[in-house]
Design a protein around this motif. Sequence first.
Motif, PDB file in Angstrom:
ATOM      1  N   LEU A   1       0.818  -1.208   0.000  1.00 48.28           N
ATOM      2  CA  LEU A   1       0.000   0.000   0.000  1.00 48.28           C
ATOM      3  C   LEU A   1       0.858   1.267   0.000  1.00 48.28           C
ATOM      4  CD1 LEU A   1      -2.877  -0.896   2.477  1.00 48.28           C
ATOM      5  CD2 LEU A   1      -3.110  -0.344   0.084  1.00 48.28           C
ATOM      6  N   ILE A   2       1.937   1.231   0.767  1.00 45.03           N
ATOM      7  CA  ILE A   2       2.807   2.399   0.827  1.00 45.03           C
ATOM      8  C   ILE A   2       3.416   2.675  -0.554  1.00 45.03           C
ATOM      9  CG2 ILE A   2       4.933   3.349   1.824  1.00 45.03           C
ATOM     10  CD1 ILE A   2       2.652   3.346   3.776  1.00 45.03           C
ATOM     11  N   GLU A   3       3.847   1.616  -1.223  1.00 45.58           N
ATOM     12  CA  GLU A   3       4.428   1.795  -2.552  1.00 45.58           C
ATOM     13  C   GLU A   3       3.408   2.368  -3.532  1.00 45.58           C
ATOM     14  OE1 GLU A   3       6.407  -1.712  -3.954  1.00 45.58           O
ATOM     15  OE2 GLU A   3       7.604  -1.849  -2.133  1.00 45.58           O
ATOM     16  N   LYS A   4       2.190   1.873  -3.456  1.00 46.27           N
ATOM     17  CA  LYS A   4       1.127   2.378  -4.328  1.00 46.27           C
ATOM     18  C   LYS A   4       0.860   3.860  -4.027  1.00 46.27           C
ATOM     19  CE  LYS A   4      -3.539   1.230  -5.835  1.00 46.27           C
ATOM     20  NZ  LYS A   4      -4.701   0.350  -5.652  1.00 46.27           N
ATOM     21  N   PHE A   5       0.837   4.201  -2.757  1.00 46.70           N
ATOM     22  CA  PHE A   5       0.651   5.585  -2.330  1.00 46.70           C
ATOM     23  C   PHE A   5       1.771   6.462  -2.880  1.00 46.70           C
ATOM     24  CE2 PHE A   5       1.852   8.740   0.970  1.00 46.70           C
ATOM     25  CZ  PHE A   5       0.763   9.574   0.883  1.00 46.70           C
ATOM     26  N   GLN A   6       3.004   6.008  -2.733  1.00 50.15           N
ATOM     27  CA  GLN A   6       4.155   6.783  -3.197  1.00 50.15           C
ATOM     28  C   GLN A   6       4.150   6.948  -4.712  1.00 50.15           C
ATOM     29  OE1 GLN A   6       7.344   5.814   0.312  1.00 50.15           O
ATOM     30  NE2 GLN A   6       7.430   4.540  -1.476  1.00 50.15           N
ATOM     31  N   ARG A   7       3.749   5.907  -5.431  1.00 48.03           N
ATOM     32  CA  ARG A   7       3.652   6.013  -6.902  1.00 48.03           C
ATOM     33  C   ARG A   7       2.606   7.054  -7.293  1.00 48.03           C
ATOM     34  NH1 ARG A   7       3.998   0.395  -6.810  1.00 48.03           N
ATOM     35  NH2 ARG A   7       1.776   0.217  -7.202  1.00 48.03           N
ATOM     36  N   LYS A   8       1.486   7.025  -6.601  1.00 45.28           N
ATOM     37  CA  LYS A   8       0.400   7.962  -6.918  1.00 45.28           C
ATOM     38  C   LYS A   8       0.847   9.398  -6.661  1.00 45.28           C
ATOM     39  CE  LYS A   8      -3.982   8.697  -7.955  1.00 45.28           C
ATOM     40  NZ  LYS A   8      -5.072   7.879  -8.364  1.00 45.28           N
ATOM     41  N   ILE A   9       1.486   9.639  -5.532  1.00 50.50           N
ATOM     42  CA  ILE A   9       1.983  10.975  -5.217  1.00 50.50           C
ATOM     43  C   ILE A   9       3.093  11.359  -6.204  1.00 50.50           C
ATOM     44  CG2 ILE A   9       3.182  12.374  -3.475  1.00 50.50           C
ATOM     45  CD1 ILE A   9       0.284  11.816  -2.739  1.00 50.50           C
ATOM     46  N   GLY A  10       3.867  10.375  -6.626  1.00 48.85           N
ATOM     47  CA  GLY A  10       4.943  10.615  -7.584  1.00 48.85           C
ATOM     48  C   GLY A  10       4.441  11.186  -8.895  1.00 48.85           C
ATOM     49  N   ARG A  11       3.220  10.900  -9.243  1.00 46.83           N
ATOM     50  CA  ARG A  11       2.626  11.446 -10.478  1.00 46.83           C
ATOM     51  C   ARG A  11       2.517  12.968 -10.428  1.00 46.83           C
ATOM     52  NH1 ARG A  11      -2.296   7.112 -11.230  1.00 46.83           N
ATOM     53  NH2 ARG A  11      -0.951   5.293 -11.520  1.00 46.83           N
ATOM     54  N   TYR A  12       2.543  13.512  -9.227  1.00 52.44           N
ATOM     55  CA  TYR A  12       2.484  14.959  -9.049  1.00 52.44           C
ATOM     56  C   TYR A  12       3.879  15.564  -8.888  1.00 52.44           C
ATOM     57  CZ  TYR A  12      -2.472  14.192  -8.330  1.00 52.44           C
ATOM     58  OH  TYR A  12      -3.784  13.832  -8.493  1.00 52.44           O
ATOM     59  N   GLY A  13       4.913  14.740  -9.034  1.00 57.50           N
ATOM     60  CA  GLY A  13       6.279  15.229  -8.981  1.00 57.50           C
ATOM     61  C   GLY A  13       6.942  15.156  -7.618  1.00 57.50           C
ATOM     62  N   TYR A  14       6.332  14.443  -6.686  1.00 54.20           N
ATOM     63  CA  TYR A  14       6.893  14.333  -5.337  1.00 54.20           C
ATOM     64  C   TYR A  14       7.448  12.928  -5.134  1.00 54.20           C
ATOM     65  CZ  TYR A  14       4.066  18.483  -4.600  1.00 54.20           C
ATOM     66  OH  TYR A  14       3.500  19.724  -4.708  1.00 54.20           O
ATOM     67  N   SER A  15       8.602  12.852  -4.498  1.00 55.14           N
ATOM     68  CA  SER A  15       9.145  11.537  -4.162  1.00 55.14           C
ATOM     69  C   SER A  15       9.598  11.550  -2.708  1.00 55.14           C
ATOM     70  CB  SER A  15      10.302  11.160  -5.089  1.00 55.14           C
ATOM     71  OG  SER A  15      11.356  12.078  -4.958  1.00 55.14           O
ATOM     72  N   ARG A  16       9.373  10.454  -2.049  1.00 55.26           N
ATOM     73  CA  ARG A  16       9.701  10.316  -0.633  1.00 55.26           C
ATOM     74  C   ARG A  16      11.158   9.888  -0.492  1.00 55.26           C
ATOM     75  NH1 ARG A  16       7.379   5.616   3.006  1.00 55.26           N
ATOM     76  NH2 ARG A  16       8.390   6.125   4.964  1.00 55.26           N
ATOM     77  N   GLN A  17      11.851  10.592   0.367  1.00 52.93           N
ATOM     78  CA  GLN A  17      13.238  10.255   0.651  1.00 52.93           C
ATOM     79  C   GLN A  17      13.289   9.053   1.593  1.00 52.93           C
ATOM     80  OE1 GLN A  17      15.627  12.022  -0.972  1.00 52.93           O
ATOM     81  NE2 GLN A  17      13.891  13.072  -1.902  1.00 52.93           N
ATOM     82  N   ARG A  18      14.361   8.297   1.536  1.00 55.56           N
ATOM     83  CA  ARG A  18      14.477   7.085   2.366  1.00 55.56           C
ATOM     84  C   ARG A  18      14.387   7.380   3.856  1.00 55.56           C
ATOM     85  NH1 ARG A  18      19.778   4.371   0.482  1.00 55.56           N
ATOM     86  NH2 ARG A  18      20.240   6.515  -0.020  1.00 55.56           N
ATOM     87  N   PHE A  19      14.885   8.524   4.281  1.00 57.40           N
ATOM     88  CA  PHE A  19      14.909   8.886   5.694  1.00 57.40           C
ATOM     89  C   PHE A  19      13.615   9.535   6.172  1.00 57.40           C
ATOM     90  CE2 PHE A  19      16.586  12.415   3.223  1.00 57.40           C
ATOM     91  CZ  PHE A  19      15.821  13.473   3.687  1.00 57.40           C
ATOM     92  N   GLU A  20      12.696   9.764   5.271  1.00 61.27           N
ATOM     93  CA  GLU A  20      11.504  10.557   5.542  1.00 61.27           C
ATOM     94  C   GLU A  20      10.326   9.697   5.979  1.00 61.27           C
ATOM     95  OE1 GLU A  20      10.290  14.514   3.097  1.00 61.27           O
ATOM     96  OE2 GLU A  20      10.409  12.656   1.968  1.00 61.27           O
ATOM     97  N   GLY A  21       9.669  10.101   7.042  1.00 61.25           N
ATOM     98  CA  GLY A  21       8.442   9.447   7.459  1.00 61.25           C
ATOM     99  C   GLY A  21       7.282   9.924   6.598  1.00 61.25           C
TER     100      GLY A  21
END
Length: 70
Positions: A1-21
Amino acid sequence: LIEKFQRKIGRYGYSRQRFEGLEEFVARIDREEVSARAEQFVNEFESIYYKDEKFTRERVKTLQRYISGI
């Protein structure tokens, strides 16, 4: 689910850093409508995960609906 969430947000140009909650990640999103919907997902996810509750079929569906709404 987290990966799916991150992919969806990534479509808007945002990516989560490894250290980021998740909360820190969502706080960086400056598009209000995306941020608000992402917060819904994060709040629900954390309410399950950090209380050691089970990810029941119904709760997973709710989380997936939040992702779809982003």
